[in-house]
Structures are given as C-alpha cells and as structure tokens.
Design a protein around this motif. Structure first.
Motif, PDB file in Angstrom:
ATOM      1  N   UNK A  10       0.827  -1.219   0.000  1.00 17.23           N
ATOM      2  CA  UNK A  10       0.000   0.000   0.000  1.00 17.23           C
ATOM      3  C   UNK A  10       0.856   1.262   0.000  1.00 17.23           C
ATOM      4  N   UNK A  11       0.255   2.367  -0.428  1.00 18.32           N
ATOM      5  CA  UNK A  11       0.962   3.640  -0.540  1.00 18.32           C
ATOM      6  C   UNK A  11       1.378   4.155   0.834  1.00 18.32           C
ATOM      7  N   UNK A  12       0.630   3.857   1.867  1.00 12.30           N
ATOM      8  CA  UNK A  12       0.903   4.396   3.193  1.00 12.30           C
ATOM      9  C   UNK A  12       2.136   3.787   3.870  1.00 12.30           C
ATOM     10  N   UNK A  13       2.663   2.691   3.331  1.00 13.72           N
ATOM     11  CA  UNK A  13       3.838   2.069   3.953  1.00 13.72           C
ATOM     12  C   UNK A  13       5.105   2.870   3.626  1.00 13.72           C
ATOM     13  N   UNK A  14       6.175   2.583   4.361  1.00 19.02           N
ATOM     14  CA  UNK A  14       7.433   3.325   4.178  1.00 19.02           C
ATOM     15  C   UNK A  14       8.003   3.141   2.779  1.00 19.02           C
ATOM     16  N   UNK A  15       8.065   1.911   2.325  1.00 16.79           N
ATOM     17  CA  UNK A  15       8.585   1.621   0.994  1.00 16.79           C
ATOM     18  C   UNK A  15       7.472   0.977   0.173  1.00 16.79           C
ATOM     19  N   UNK A  16       7.225   1.509  -0.983  1.00 16.34           N
ATOM     20  CA  UNK A  16       6.223   0.899  -1.863  1.00 16.34           C
ATOM     21  C   UNK A  16       6.890  -0.240  -2.615  1.00 16.34           C
ATOM     22  N   UNK A  17       6.512  -1.451  -2.285  1.00 13.18           N
ATOM     23  CA  UNK A  17       7.108  -2.612  -2.915  1.00 13.18           C
ATOM     24  C   UNK A  17       6.188  -3.148  -3.994  1.00 13.18           C
ATOM     25  N   UNK A  18       6.772  -3.466  -5.135  1.00 13.17           N
ATOM     26  CA  UNK A  18       6.060  -4.095  -6.243  1.00 13.17           C
ATOM     27  C   UNK A  18       6.912  -5.274  -6.680  1.00 13.17           C
ATOM     28  N   UNK A  36      -6.555 -17.760  -2.551  1.00 13.93           N
ATOM     29  CA  UNK A  36      -6.190 -18.087  -1.176  1.00 13.93           C
ATOM     30  C   UNK A  36      -4.829 -18.772  -1.125  1.00 13.93           C
ATOM     31  N   UNK A  37      -4.550 -19.639  -2.087  1.00 13.49           N
ATOM     32  CA  UNK A  37      -3.237 -20.287  -2.153  1.00 13.49           C
ATOM     33  C   UNK A  37      -2.136 -19.256  -2.412  1.00 13.49           C
ATOM     34  N   UNK A  38      -2.421 -18.278  -3.262  1.00 17.44           N
ATOM     35  CA  UNK A  38      -1.448 -17.215  -3.541  1.00 17.44           C
ATOM     36  C   UNK A  38      -1.186 -16.383  -2.293  1.00 17.44           C
ATOM     37  N   UNK A  39      -2.233 -16.081  -1.561  1.00 18.10           N
ATOM     38  CA  UNK A  39      -2.092 -15.286  -0.334  1.00 18.10           C
ATOM     39  C   UNK A  39      -1.262 -16.038   0.706  1.00 18.10           C
ATOM     40  N   UNK A  40      -1.528 -17.334   0.866  1.00 18.10           N
ATOM     41  CA  UNK A  40      -0.779 -18.126   1.833  1.00 18.10           C
ATOM     42  C   UNK A  40       0.694 -18.249   1.423  1.00 18.10           C
ATOM     43  N   UNK A  41       0.949 -18.415   0.132  1.00 17.28           N
ATOM     44  CA  UNK A  41       2.331 -18.499  -0.344  1.00 17.28           C
ATOM     45  C   UNK A  41       3.062 -17.182  -0.112  1.00 17.28           C
ATOM     46  N   UNK A  42       2.368 -16.053  -0.317  1.00 17.32           N
ATOM     47  CA  UNK A  42       2.978 -14.746  -0.100  1.00 17.32           C
ATOM     48  C   UNK A  42       3.325 -14.553   1.372  1.00 17.32           C
ATOM     49  N   UNK A  44       3.940 -16.923   3.549  1.00 18.51           N
ATOM     50  CA  UNK A  44       5.043 -17.827   3.887  1.00 18.51           C
ATOM     51  C   UNK A  44       6.381 -17.282   3.401  1.00 18.51           C
ATOM     52  N   UNK A  45       6.385 -16.640   2.234  1.00 22.68           N
ATOM     53  CA  UNK A  45       7.634 -16.114   1.677  1.00 22.68           C
ATOM     54  C   UNK A  45       8.110 -14.847   2.374  1.00 22.68           C
ATOM     55  N   UNK A  46       7.207 -13.898   2.616  1.00 28.33           N
ATOM     56  CA  UNK A  46       7.605 -12.573   3.089  1.00 28.33           C
ATOM     57  C   UNK A  46       7.298 -12.310   4.558  1.00 28.33           C
ATOM     58  N   UNK A  47       6.545 -13.180   5.189  1.00 24.35           N
ATOM     59  CA  UNK A  47       6.295 -13.034   6.619  1.00 24.35           C
ATOM     60  C   UNK A  47       5.245 -11.991   6.945  1.00 24.35           C
ATOM     61  N   UNK A  48       5.350 -11.449   8.174  1.00 29.58           N
ATOM     62  CA  UNK A  48       4.289 -10.566   8.679  1.00 29.58           C
ATOM     63  C   UNK A  48       4.254  -9.198   8.008  1.00 29.58           C
ATOM     64  N   UNK A  49       5.337  -8.796   7.351  1.00 26.54           N
ATOM     65  CA  UNK A  49       5.294  -7.489   6.672  1.00 26.54           C
ATOM     66  C   UNK A  49       4.415  -7.527   5.419  1.00 26.54           C
ATOM     67  N   UNK A  50       4.047  -8.732   4.951  1.00 30.28           N
ATOM     68  CA  UNK A  50       3.221  -8.860   3.746  1.00 30.28           C
ATOM     69  C   UNK A  50       1.730  -8.914   4.061  1.00 30.28           C
ATOM     70  N   UNK A  52      -0.336  -6.534   4.820  1.00 31.00           N
ATOM     71  CA  UNK A  52      -1.071  -5.419   4.218  1.00 31.00           C
ATOM     72  C   UNK A  52      -0.938  -5.365   2.699  1.00 31.00           C
ATOM     73  N   UNK A  53      -0.161  -6.233   2.115  1.00 34.41           N
ATOM     74  CA  UNK A  53       0.042  -6.198   0.673  1.00 34.41           C
ATOM     75  C   UNK A  53      -1.163  -6.751  -0.065  1.00 34.41           C
ATOM     76  N   UNK A  54      -1.320  -6.310  -1.319  1.00 31.51           N
ATOM     77  CA  UNK A  54      -2.420  -6.766  -2.172  1.00 31.51           C
ATOM     78  C   UNK A  54      -1.876  -7.563  -3.349  1.00 31.51           C
TER      79      UNK A  54
END
Length: 91
Positions: A10-18, A36-42, A44-50, A52-54
């Motif tokens: 999201x835009x409100x985070x410190x670094x906009x990651x794409x 749902x599988x994509x969300x769970x994989x994301x 697992x890969x990026x942890x709790x910082x992910x 808020x990601x879409x």
C-alpha cells in the motif's frame, strides 16, 4: 500447476514494494481457492510485513518443454488429405 502472482504494497507504507512470486496450486486460475493459495504463499515467503500487501493479478506459467533442447522436432506423419465434395454434372 505453477502460477505467477503480482503484488503491491500500500501507498501508506514506508517503501512501496512491487514484485512477483511463483506458487503452486491445484485450483483453477482466478478461482477463490487459487487466490487463497497465492495469499498463503505470499505470507510464507515474506512473513508478517506482507499482511497489508495486495495481490493484483495471477497468471499461469507455461510448462517448459525439455525434450526440444534448442532444436525443432520434425513431424514425419503422413498428412491427411482433404476429402472433396462429389462434383455434380448438369447436362
């Protein structure tokens, strides 16, 4: 099957990651289970910082054909001949 997911922070985070990541799923493309599988994989890969990601889009990855090895294969099967319609003679 193997899929590729595109995500954005999201835009409100410190670094906009794409970015993108690959994941496996048995569900159909664009189904609720696939997302749902994509969300769970994301997560697992990026942890709790992910949290808020879409996930913007999901696409299918084509399987690689390893038997070609850079050279085209030749097809020696006989070609099927087209059947012609019987000709009508008007005399």
């Amino acid at each position: 099957m193997r899929f590729l997911a595109h995500y954005t922070a999201p835009v409100s985070s410190d670094e906009r990651e794409i970015g993108t990541f690959e994941f496996d799923s048995e569900a159909r493309l664009s189904s609720r289970d696939n997302k749902a599988d994509a969300r769970m994989a994301m997560l697992e890969l990026f942890g709790k910082r992910a949290v808020a990601w879409n996930i913007d889009s999901i696409s299918r990855i084509a399987p690689k054909n390893e038997c070609l090895a850079g050279q085209l294969e030749l097809d020696f099967r006989p070609k099927k001949k087209k059947k012609r319609k019987a000709r009508k003679e008007y005399w």
